[in-house]
Scaffold this motif. Structure first.
Motif, PDB file in Angstrom:
ATOM      1  N   VAL A 153       9.260 -11.339  -2.048  1.00 59.76           N
ATOM      2  CA  VAL A 153       8.786 -10.063  -2.572  1.00 59.76           C
ATOM      3  C   VAL A 153       9.933  -9.370  -3.299  1.00 59.76           C
ATOM      4  N   VAL A 154       9.568  -8.518  -4.240  1.00 61.27           N
ATOM      5  CA  VAL A 154      10.546  -7.771  -5.026  1.00 61.27           C
ATOM      6  C   VAL A 154      10.336  -6.286  -4.728  1.00 61.27           C
ATOM      7  N   PRO A 155      11.281  -5.633  -4.068  1.00 64.96           N
ATOM      8  CA  PRO A 155      11.134  -4.202  -3.794  1.00 64.96           C
ATOM      9  C   PRO A 155      10.962  -3.393  -5.073  1.00 64.96           C
ATOM     10  N   GLU A 156      10.153  -2.363  -4.998  1.00 67.98           N
ATOM     11  CA  GLU A 156       9.945  -1.504  -6.161  1.00 67.98           C
ATOM     12  C   GLU A 156      11.259  -0.898  -6.640  1.00 67.98           C
ATOM     13  N   ARG A 157      12.194  -0.629  -5.720  1.00 71.10           N
ATOM     14  CA  ARG A 157      13.470  -0.021  -6.092  1.00 71.10           C
ATOM     15  C   ARG A 157      14.504  -1.037  -6.560  1.00 71.10           C
ATOM     16  N   SER A 211       0.822  -1.217   0.000  1.00 66.94           N
ATOM     17  CA  SER A 211       0.000   0.000   0.000  1.00 66.94           C
ATOM     18  C   SER A 211       0.850   1.258   0.000  1.00 66.94           C
ATOM     19  N   GLN A 212       2.089   1.147   0.478  1.00 57.66           N
ATOM     20  CA  GLN A 212       3.013   2.292   0.495  1.00 57.66           C
ATOM     21  C   GLN A 212       3.785   2.428  -0.815  1.00 57.66           C
ATOM     22  N   GLY A 213       3.560   1.504  -1.748  1.00 59.86           N
ATOM     23  CA  GLY A 213       4.263   1.555  -3.022  1.00 59.86           C
ATOM     24  C   GLY A 213       5.690   1.063  -2.954  1.00 59.86           C
ATOM     25  N   LEU A 214       6.043   0.304  -1.916  1.00 57.00           N
ATOM     26  CA  LEU A 214       7.422  -0.135  -1.729  1.00 57.00           C
ATOM     27  C   LEU A 214       7.696  -1.500  -2.341  1.00 57.00           C
ATOM     28  N   LEU A 215       6.646  -2.235  -2.692  1.00 55.72           N
ATOM     29  CA  LEU A 215       6.822  -3.531  -3.333  1.00 55.72           C
ATOM     30  C   LEU A 215       6.369  -3.463  -4.777  1.00 55.72           C
ATOM     31  N   ALA A 216       7.079  -4.185  -5.629  1.00 58.19           N
ATOM     32  CA  ALA A 216       6.722  -4.229  -7.044  1.00 58.19           C
ATOM     33  C   ALA A 216       5.479  -5.084  -7.255  1.00 58.19           C
TER      34      ALA A 216
END
Length: 436
Positions: free
Chosen positions: A325-329, A114-119
């Motif tokens: 999980v794959v971090p968005e960064r 929800s925070q946009g931190l995961l891809a």
């Protein structure tokens, strides 16, 4: 191992996020993937012990990955608490790994999503066909909506192992008493009556921690269908706290105490006490999780034992394990997806299974250890019926403590079943109502 994995409402997610931002960072010891990583290195974090089923399997997956891709894995062992307490801050920095193990649930993977931190890995799920390898209940903890609530929306993780609650029993004690594995609930209570008549307290239980609450939820599930689970866990419709399922569970649990199925001292016992009472042979039955299985294999040598499903119940406590999980960064998302796919291969899944874990996509023919196969077959049977129904405290961040306290009052006779249900319902609704 307490498996009342904490989950929360949206209001609690905000608070958790605020606390996480203030936690200590891992930047001093992190290799870091970040958006500047190249396609020849995959930075990977997980918190499994090197001798655990997952640790053994994933070490082999790393070797296969490096051989097949030519890329290098930079693995960093982190503790569960390190990752949990610093995730929001670290994943919002250049220190983010390319892939990591993370706890499933609304207050954990759901919060980061929800925070946009995961891809959003939905395209990779389609490309690799991972959904075809996961039973519906296992998929639930991998998908989150825009508020971080599990069960719908994009894919943000992939589990490759699972866990569930079953009935452990002492085969030698059953045989000595002339008892067989019960296949119906009436047969189950007849077994409990037979032991109680001999002066034996049949059920290993604990009221200071999770076991008693899990038995309560299993009793409710024995009267429930999938819609009840969806309402209770996913907030689809209001839960009737005076309805058949919950009333049956609460009243039956009290009946178990009155009939001597459970020790009157249960409110002073911890999960460890319950497990040890099964290990030492003083209690012939233990309703608890697959996380005990390996320990029982290692520590029980005075009698033969096995497992059977809770009779006359199509639903069982359980869920996926933690998620990749794959971090968005992440700067190496494609490599991360290749690594996840390797961990889902039959040979890697078999390593999990033959070392005491519960693989989600193993071929039973590849499991050579007979004791491990017994557990995996029991897990697969539940998955085939879409029977995994999560854990009783998941809907709110404080429900674990409330459930433990209320069931202690029930057992002690300081509250009636109706009073207990009223208190539990009030606590539940104070959070769940926000989502309806």
């Amino acid at each position: 191992m307490a498996r009342f994995t904490r989950k929360s409402s949206r209001r609690a997610l905000t608070a958790v996020g605020a606390l996480t931002i203030g936690a200590l960072t891992l930047s001093a010891c992190a290799g870091g993937g970040g958006e500047e990583s190249d396609d020849n290195t995959l930075t990977l974090w997980h918190f499994e012990g090197e001798n655990s089923a997952m640790g053994i399997a994933w070490e082999e997956a790393i070797k296969v990955f490096e051989e097949e891709t030519g890329a290098t894995v930079e693995f960093e062992a982190k503790s569960f608490e390190q990752i949990r307490s610093t995730a929001s801050q670290v994943l919002n920095s250049d220190e983010a790994p390319d892939i990591m193990e993370y706890n499933k649930g609304n207050a954990t993977a759901g919060l980061l999503a929800s925070q946009g931190l995961l891809a959003d890995i939905s395209d990779a799920v389609d490309e690799y066909g991972w959904a075809d390898k996961l039973a519906p209940a296992l998929q639930t903890t991998a998908q989150y909506d825009d508020e971080g609530v599990m069960g719908s929306g994009p894919w943000y993780g992939i589990p490759n192992y699972g866990e569930f609650v079953t009935v452990y029993y002492n085969k030698d004690t059953f045989a000595a008493a002339g008892l067989e594995i019960p296949t119906t609930y009436d047969e189950f209570t007849a077994v409990l009556d037979a032991f109680a008549a001999q002066g034996v307290t049949p059920l290993a239980e604990a009221g200071l921690e999770y076991p008693l609450g899990q038995l309560w939820y299993q009793l409710a599930l024995s009267q429930a269908d999938r819609q009840f689970v969806n309402d209770y866990q996913l907030y689809e419709n209001p839960v009737d706290w005076e309805g058949e399922e919950i009333t049956y569970a609460t009243e039956t649990l009290l009946e178990y105490v009155d009939k001597g199925y459970i020790s009157s001292d249960v409110t002073g016992l911890k999960a460890e006490d319950a497990g040890v009472s099964f290990i030492n042979g003083s209690a012939p039955i233990f309703v608890s999780g697959s996380w005990w299985y390996g320990r029982f294999v290692d520590e029980i040598d005075g009698f033969d034992w096995g497992v059977f499903p809770f009779p006359d119940s199509e639903l069982s406590l359980g869920s996926s394990g933690n998620l990749w999980v794959v971090p968005e960064r992440s700067g190496s998302k494609d490599l991360a997806y290749e690594f996840i796919d390797i961990t889902m291969r039959p040979e890697i899944q078999a390593l999990i299974g033959n070392n005491g874990g519960l693989p989600v996509a193993a071929d039973e023919a590849d499991i050579t250890d007979p004791k491990s196969l017994e557990l995996i077959q029991a897990f697969n049977a539940i998955n085939e019926e879409d029977g995994l129904s999560f854990y009783p405290d998941w809907p709110t961040p404080t429900f674990y403590d409330t459930l433990v306290a209320e069931l202690q009052e029930l057992v002690n006779g300081t509250k009636t079943p109706a009073d207990v249900q009223q208190s539990l319902g009030d606590e539940y609704e104070s959070y769940a109502a926000d989502f309806r």
